[in-house]
Scaffold this active site. Structure first.
Site, PDB file in Angstrom:
ATOM      1  N   VAL A   4       0.780  -0.972   0.060  1.00 57.82           N
ATOM      2  CA  VAL A   4      -0.039   0.148  -0.096  1.00 57.82           C
ATOM      3  C   VAL A   4       1.143   1.546  -0.185  1.00 57.82           C
ATOM      4  O   VAL A   4       0.388   2.554  -0.855  1.00 57.82           O
ATOM      5  CB  VAL A   4      -0.683  -0.127   1.468  1.00 57.82           C
ATOM      6  CG1 VAL A   4      -2.018   0.706   0.926  1.00 57.82           C
ATOM      7  CG2 VAL A   4      -1.795  -1.880   1.177  1.00 57.82           C
ATOM      8  N   GLU A  50      -9.906   5.106   6.294  1.00 54.72           N
ATOM      9  CA  GLU A  50     -11.085   3.822   5.616  1.00 54.72           C
ATOM     10  C   GLU A  50     -10.652   3.382   5.238  1.00 54.72           C
ATOM     11  O   GLU A  50     -11.692   2.079   5.344  1.00 54.72           O
ATOM     12  CB  GLU A  50     -11.509   5.773   4.806  1.00 54.72           C
ATOM     13  CG  GLU A  50     -12.622   4.919   3.662  1.00 54.72           C
ATOM     14  CD  GLU A  50     -13.881   5.131   4.134  1.00 54.72           C
ATOM     15  OE1 GLU A  50     -14.651   5.426   4.870  1.00 54.72           O
ATOM     16  OE2 GLU A  50     -14.403   3.805   4.732  1.00 54.72           O
ATOM     17  N   GLY A  63     -10.743  -2.462   2.219  1.00 53.34           N
ATOM     18  CA  GLY A  63     -10.312  -1.256   1.294  1.00 53.34           C
ATOM     19  C   GLY A  63     -10.532  -0.255   0.553  1.00 53.34           C
ATOM     20  O   GLY A  63     -11.511   1.433   1.074  1.00 53.34           O
ATOM     21  N   LYS A 112     -12.012  -5.878  11.766  1.00 57.41           N
ATOM     22  CA  LYS A 112     -12.992  -5.013  11.199  1.00 57.41           C
ATOM     23  C   LYS A 112     -14.573  -4.499  11.992  1.00 57.41           C
ATOM     24  O   LYS A 112     -14.937  -3.495  11.706  1.00 57.41           O
ATOM     25  CB  LYS A 112     -13.107  -5.365   9.430  1.00 57.41           C
ATOM     26  CG  LYS A 112     -11.749  -5.330   8.808  1.00 57.41           C
ATOM     27  CD  LYS A 112     -11.471  -5.828   7.212  1.00 57.41           C
ATOM     28  CE  LYS A 112     -10.524  -5.609   7.063  1.00 57.41           C
ATOM     29  NZ  LYS A 112     -10.003  -6.648   5.628  1.00 57.41           N
ATOM     30  N   GLY A 143      -5.587  -4.977  -1.719  1.00 60.49           N
ATOM     31  CA  GLY A 143      -4.532  -4.716  -2.944  1.00 60.49           C
ATOM     32  C   GLY A 143      -4.263  -3.349  -3.251  1.00 60.49           C
ATOM     33  O   GLY A 143      -5.182  -2.510  -2.635  1.00 60.49           O
TER      34      GLY A 143
HETATM   35  N1  NAP Z   1      -2.608  -5.276   1.329  1.00 58.74           N
HETATM   36  C1  NAP Z   1      -3.231  -4.596   1.596  1.00 58.74           C
HETATM   37  O1  NAP Z   1      -4.098  -5.058   0.445  1.00 58.74           O
HETATM   38  C2  NAP Z   1      -4.533  -3.929   2.354  1.00 58.74           C
HETATM   39  C3  NAP Z   1      -5.767  -3.952   2.364  1.00 58.74           C
HETATM   40  C4  NAP Z   1      -6.074  -2.943   3.568  1.00 58.74           C
HETATM   41  C5  NAP Z   1      -5.091  -2.603   5.017  1.00 58.74           C
HETATM   42  N2  NAP Z   1      -3.973  -3.023   4.522  1.00 58.74           N
HETATM   43  C6  NAP Z   1      -2.888  -2.588   5.547  1.00 58.74           C
HETATM   44  O2  NAP Z   1      -2.245  -1.909   5.542  1.00 58.74           O
HETATM   45  C7  NAP Z   1      -1.281  -1.789   5.958  1.00 58.74           C
HETATM   46  C8  NAP Z   1       0.292  -1.572   4.380  1.00 58.74           C
HETATM   47  O3  NAP Z   1       0.234  -3.583   4.692  1.00 58.74           O
HETATM   48  P1  NAP Z   1       1.030  -4.010   3.369  1.00 58.74           P
HETATM   49  O4  NAP Z   1       0.490  -4.810   3.063  1.00 58.74           O
HETATM   50  O5  NAP Z   1       1.239  -2.392   2.800  1.00 58.74           O
HETATM   51  O6  NAP Z   1       2.073  -4.073   4.163  1.00 58.74           O
HETATM   52  P2  NAP Z   1       3.752  -4.656   3.111  1.00 58.74           P
HETATM   53  O7  NAP Z   1       3.602  -4.649   1.647  1.00 58.74           O
HETATM   54  O8  NAP Z   1       3.648  -5.970   4.288  1.00 58.74           O
HETATM   55  O9  NAP Z   1       4.202  -3.701   4.091  1.00 58.74           O
HETATM   56  C9  NAP Z   1       4.687  -2.958   5.249  1.00 58.74           C
HETATM   57  C10 NAP Z   1       5.680  -1.940   5.330  1.00 58.74           C
HETATM   58  O10 NAP Z   1       5.845  -1.545   6.734  1.00 58.74           O
HETATM   59  C11 NAP Z   1       6.964  -1.123   6.642  1.00 58.74           C
HETATM   60  N3  NAP Z   1       7.231  -1.543   8.592  1.00 58.74           N
HETATM   61  C12 NAP Z   1       7.630  -1.842   8.779  1.00 58.74           C
HETATM   62  N4  NAP Z   1       7.859  -2.298  10.643  1.00 58.74           N
HETATM   63  C13 NAP Z   1       8.284  -1.220  10.765  1.00 58.74           C
HETATM   64  C14 NAP Z   1       8.379   0.115  11.183  1.00 58.74           C
HETATM   65  N5  NAP Z   1       8.578  -0.209  12.507  1.00 58.74           N
HETATM   66  N6  NAP Z   1       9.260   1.311  11.010  1.00 58.74           N
HETATM   67  C15 NAP Z   1       8.816   2.140   9.438  1.00 58.74           C
HETATM   68  N7  NAP Z   1       8.893   0.714   8.259  1.00 58.74           N
HETATM   69  C16 NAP Z   1       8.165  -0.402   8.988  1.00 58.74           C
HETATM   70  C17 NAP Z   1       7.905  -2.375   5.700  1.00 58.74           C
HETATM   71  O11 NAP Z   1       9.238  -2.087   5.613  1.00 58.74           O
HETATM   72  P3  NAP Z   1      10.458  -2.842   5.190  1.00 58.74           P
HETATM   73  O12 NAP Z   1      10.043  -2.414   2.949  1.00 58.74           O
HETATM   74  O13 NAP Z   1      11.701  -1.756   4.805  1.00 58.74           O
HETATM   75  O14 NAP Z   1      10.018  -4.328   5.107  1.00 58.74           O
HETATM   76  C18 NAP Z   1       7.191  -2.417   4.917  1.00 58.74           C
HETATM   77  O15 NAP Z   1       8.555  -1.089   3.702  1.00 58.74           O
HETATM   78  C19 NAP Z   1      -1.160  -3.166   6.759  1.00 58.74           C
HETATM   79  O16 NAP Z   1      -2.043  -2.595   8.344  1.00 58.74           O
HETATM   80  C20 NAP Z   1      -1.908  -3.588   6.364  1.00 58.74           C
HETATM   81  O17 NAP Z   1      -2.884  -4.258   6.760  1.00 58.74           O
HETATM   82  C21 NAP Z   1      -2.899  -3.230   3.592  1.00 58.74           C
END
Ligand code: NAP
Length: 433
Positions: free
Chosen positions: A15, A121, A126, A197, A295
């Site tokens: 994201v 939101e 999503g 949620k 996504g």
């Molecule tokens: N993916 C989805 O479709 C989706 C949908 C709705 C909500 N979300 C929510 O959005 C959030 C992000 O999800 P994502 O899928 O994008 O996760 P992700 O792809 O696993 O990416 C996580 C990111 O967080 C960084 N990170 C972890 N710990 C950190 C810290 N202490 N300080 C700074 N950066 C840190 C990681 O850094 P590095 O790159 O250095 O490892 C990475 O860039 C989550 O809360 C998730 O529940 C995601």
């Protein structure tokens, strides 16, 4: 808030990188990312190197940055970052449902104390704008029920089990290969993501502040092939549904359970990784929101919408909570439930008020019947991994309906008329008590 938004972005994963690209494609928003904080210093990024830091203070203490966008995958760290951001009077946008659901009261207190907005939101469904809808459109008395498929990966798995006749583990493997399920899918398949949620929806829908652990959540990891077969025979599908219902006594029932959904309701057609949510109101009947629940770009679109809303000082007013709405959770209601279990099992037929169906085949048996919700929580078998539980369509039964049935039965008895034949359940159900 000034019209120009200077953003400090935490996280550059699915994201985080998405919102970076989306903001570049929407210059009219007048919002720029000044710095991105990530965890792994040496990881290769698709953005200029000087943008990145591993020092959170570079963002949180920068007076020029007026918005923090928190998109990391660690709920504990996310709460620390979020608290610091609010205390430093930086508007906050987050997609982190786990962090928000687990810290609702603390986040409400922080917003009040520091008069700083927090928008999230993207944390529920999503790209579907359900939080703002509940917040703005549904006044306290209007909202009767919420019924949603709020987790895309479990929906993808269930769709594959039904459409392609895959077993649960085959479908899970496919979901992981297709990028719809995490390598550790526990949060999704055990219903934890869905209950997080639901906790957020209850706040905006009814003004109820609760903890995820306050609500029963059964996932799809216990769904057996024979349950899918049973559903197919009955012409229904099994979906993981997060739901709440305002009962006739004004109290609110809320839980996450797999449910049989018939083609009469919109959730039947929510397939694959999609999300769908039915809002039931007093006067407008049912309204249905449908879209991508996860996504990179669907989620970024909701994050973008929150960032954009900050430009006109939008914040959640939590009207239902602040206006002392008397909505309260209850565990005093009944469920019509299908429980399937191996031949030798601890499920007790006597836990049910009445049973409408029983069968035994292929070394597995099932009971369909009505059980008090509190009693269900107290049984040992509710948490038994070998027992699959699926809520029947229209599965929340009000106390009046049960009382009415009891009165009717007494009446027939007094009149000397035989009761309507009940499903006969053999004592095999009672083995190993
Ligand atoms: N993916 C989805 O479709 C989706 C949908 C709705 C909500 N979300 C929510 O959005 C959030 C992000 O999800 P994502 O899928 O994008 O996760 P992700 O792809 O696993 O990416 C996580 C990111 O967080 C960084 N990170 C972890 N710990 C950190 C810290 N202490 N300080 C700074 N950066 C840190 C990681 O850094 P590095 O790159 O250095 O490892 C990475 O860039 C989550 O809360 C998730 O529940 C995601």
């Amino acid at each position: 808030m000034s019209r120009e938004l200077k953003i400090g972005l935490f996280g550059f994963g699915v994201v985080g990188e998405g919102i970076y690209h989306v903001l570049q494609a929407t210059p009219s928003l007048n919002a720029t990312i000044k710095k991105v904080c990530i965890k792994q210093k040496d990881k290769k990024r698709n953005a200029p190197e000087e943008l990145f830091t591993v020092n959170a203070s570079e963002l949180l203490e920068d007076p020029e940055i007026n918005v923090i966008v928190e998109l990391i995958d660690d709920a504990k760290e996310a709460f620390i970052i979020s608290s610091r951001a609010i205390k430093n009077k930086k508007a906050l946008v987050s997609a982190n449902k786990k962090m928000i659901a687990e810290n609702l009261q603390e986040l409400l207190d922080l917003q009040d104390l520091y008069q700083t907005p927090l928008l999230y939101e993207a944390s529920v469904c999503g790209s579907i704008p359900v939080i703002r809808n509940l917040e703005e459109y549904y006044d306290n008395d209007l909202l009767q029920g919420i019924c949603g498929i709020v987790n895309g990966s479990t929906n993808f798995i269930l769709s594959r089990m039904f459409d392609d006749s895959l077993s649960y583990s085959e479908a899970l493997q496919l979901a992981q290969q297709a990028g719809f399920a995490e390598s550790d899918p526990g949060l999704d398949v055990r219903g934890i993501d869905a209950v997080n949620k639901l906790t957020i929806l209850l706040l905006h829908g009814y003004g109820i502040v609760s903890k995820p652990e306050d609500h029963l959540h059964i996932g799809i990891d216990r769904i057996h092939n024979l349950d899918a077969k049973y559903a197919a025979e009955k012409n229904v599908r099994i979906r993981l549904v997060a739901q709440s219902k305002k009962l006739k006594n004004g109290r609110v029932a809320a839980f996450v359970l797999p449910q049989f959904v018939s083609n009469k309701i919109q959730l039947y057609n929510v397939n694959d990784e999609y999300n769908g949510i039915v809002l039931q109101s007093s006067f407008a009947d049912k309204q249905f929101l449908y879209g991508k629940g996860a996504g990179r770009y669907p989620t970024s679109s909701a994050v973008l919408s929150d960032i954009s809303a900050l430009r006109y000082d939008y914040r959640y007013e939590y009207r239902k909570l602040k206006n002392n709405s008397e909505n309260e959770l209850t565990d005093d209601f009944y469920l019509e439930l299908y429980a399937a279990f191996p031949i030798r099992s601890k499920v007790d037929k006597n836990d049910f008020e009445w049973i409408t169906e029983y069968n035994c085949r292929d070394q597995r048996q099932y009971i369909k019947g009505v059980i008090h919700y509190r009693k269900l929580l107290e049984t040992k078998w509710v948490n038994d991994a070998s027992v699959s539980l699926v809520l029947c369509p229209e599965g929340i039964i009000e106390n009046e309906e049960v009382a009415f049935r009891e009165v009717k039965e007494k009446f027939w008895k007094l009149a000397g008329v035989a009761e309507k034949k009940k499903e006969v359940v053999p004592d095999i159900v009672l083995v190993e008590r």
